[in-house]
Design an enzyme around this catalytic site. Structure first.
Site, short mmCIF file in Angstrom:
data_model
loop_
_atom_site.label_atom_id
_atom_site.label_comp_id
_atom_site.label_asym_id
_atom_site.label_seq_id
_atom_site.Cartn_x
_atom_site.Cartn_y
_atom_site.Cartn_z
N GLU A 33 -28.47 28.27 -4.72
CA GLU A 33 -29.65 29.20 -4.69
C GLU A 33 -29.58 30.54 -3.74
O GLU A 33 -29.44 30.28 -2.50
CB GLU A 33 -30.90 28.63 -3.95
CG GLU A 33 -31.28 27.95 -5.11
CD GLU A 33 -31.87 28.10 -6.42
OE1 GLU A 33 -32.43 29.36 -6.40
OE2 GLU A 33 -31.67 27.33 -7.57
N GLU A 74 -39.14 27.91 -0.27
CA GLU A 74 -37.77 28.13 -1.09
C GLU A 74 -37.58 26.81 -1.70
O GLU A 74 -37.10 26.80 -2.98
CB GLU A 74 -36.80 28.72 -0.45
CG GLU A 74 -35.59 29.36 -1.19
CD GLU A 74 -35.97 30.41 -2.17
OE1 GLU A 74 -35.70 30.33 -3.48
OE2 GLU A 74 -36.86 31.26 -1.97
N GLU A 81 -38.28 24.97 -10.16
CA GLU A 81 -37.40 25.46 -11.13
C GLU A 81 -36.63 24.25 -11.93
O GLU A 81 -36.51 24.39 -13.16
CB GLU A 81 -36.63 26.56 -10.50
CG GLU A 81 -37.23 27.95 -10.25
CD GLU A 81 -36.57 28.98 -9.55
OE1 GLU A 81 -35.40 28.72 -9.18
OE2 GLU A 81 -37.09 30.28 -9.39
N LYS A 100 -43.28 28.53 -13.14
CA LYS A 100 -42.11 29.37 -12.27
C LYS A 100 -42.76 30.44 -11.45
O LYS A 100 -42.09 30.52 -10.27
CB LYS A 100 -40.97 29.40 -13.09
CG LYS A 100 -40.19 28.33 -13.42
CD LYS A 100 -39.09 29.00 -14.22
CE LYS A 100 -38.09 27.98 -14.34
NZ LYS A 100 -36.63 28.51 -15.07
N ASP A 101 -43.44 31.23 -11.98
CA ASP A 101 -43.84 32.76 -11.39
C ASP A 101 -44.76 32.16 -10.34
O ASP A 101 -44.75 32.79 -8.94
CB ASP A 101 -44.66 33.45 -12.08
CG ASP A 101 -43.75 34.04 -13.55
OD1 ASP A 101 -42.68 34.16 -13.03
OD2 ASP A 101 -44.11 34.89 -14.12
#
Length: 132
Positions: A33, A74, A81, A100-101
């Site tokens: 990530e 995060e 995700e 996800k949004d």
């Protein structure tokens, strides 16, 4: 999942097993990530500013809280995700996109909060430094 046994399906049996899995999750997030890495770079910059300006203990508390809040958000976003990708097998699904949004929005809101706290804490120091 055990580090030596990628097929573990039952619960962890010891604290150390759980701890190793948590560290593996951090390692995976760091490896995969880019945004997590960006947050760590920004956090390092904020901590350096805190040392440079000699912020108060209360200011340190707020800075540490919002830094960890952003990192937790995060990590949460990354987990969501991965889960959504697993469930939809990487095929497009409008509901999966919404999930996800919203998960990404959690990170955005945490980052906005961190920025606001940062401005509140550092603005007087910066103005004083610039003699304004």
């Amino acid at each position: 999942m055990a580090l030596n046994d990628k097929k573990q399906t039952d619960k962890n049996h010891t604290f150390f097993q759980s701890f190793r899995h948590a560290l593996e999750g951090l390692r995976t997030t760091l490896a995969d990530e880019k945004n997590f890495k960006r947050h760590l770079v920004i956090a390092t910059f904020v901590l350096l500013l805190g040392f440079l300006f000699g912020v108060s203990k209360l200011d340190w508390l707020w800075l540490i809280v919002v830094i960890f809040l952003v990192l937790i958000a995060e990590l949460w976003n990354t987990a969501v995700e991965y889960l959504i990708d697993l469930l939809v097998a990487k095929h497009y699904d409008p509901l999966a996109k919404k999930v996800k949004d919203v998960s990404a929005a959690i990170v955005l809101v945490a980052a906005f909060l961190a920025a606001i706290v940062g401005v509140i804490i550092f603005m007087p120091y910066i103005l004083n430094f610039l003699n304004l």
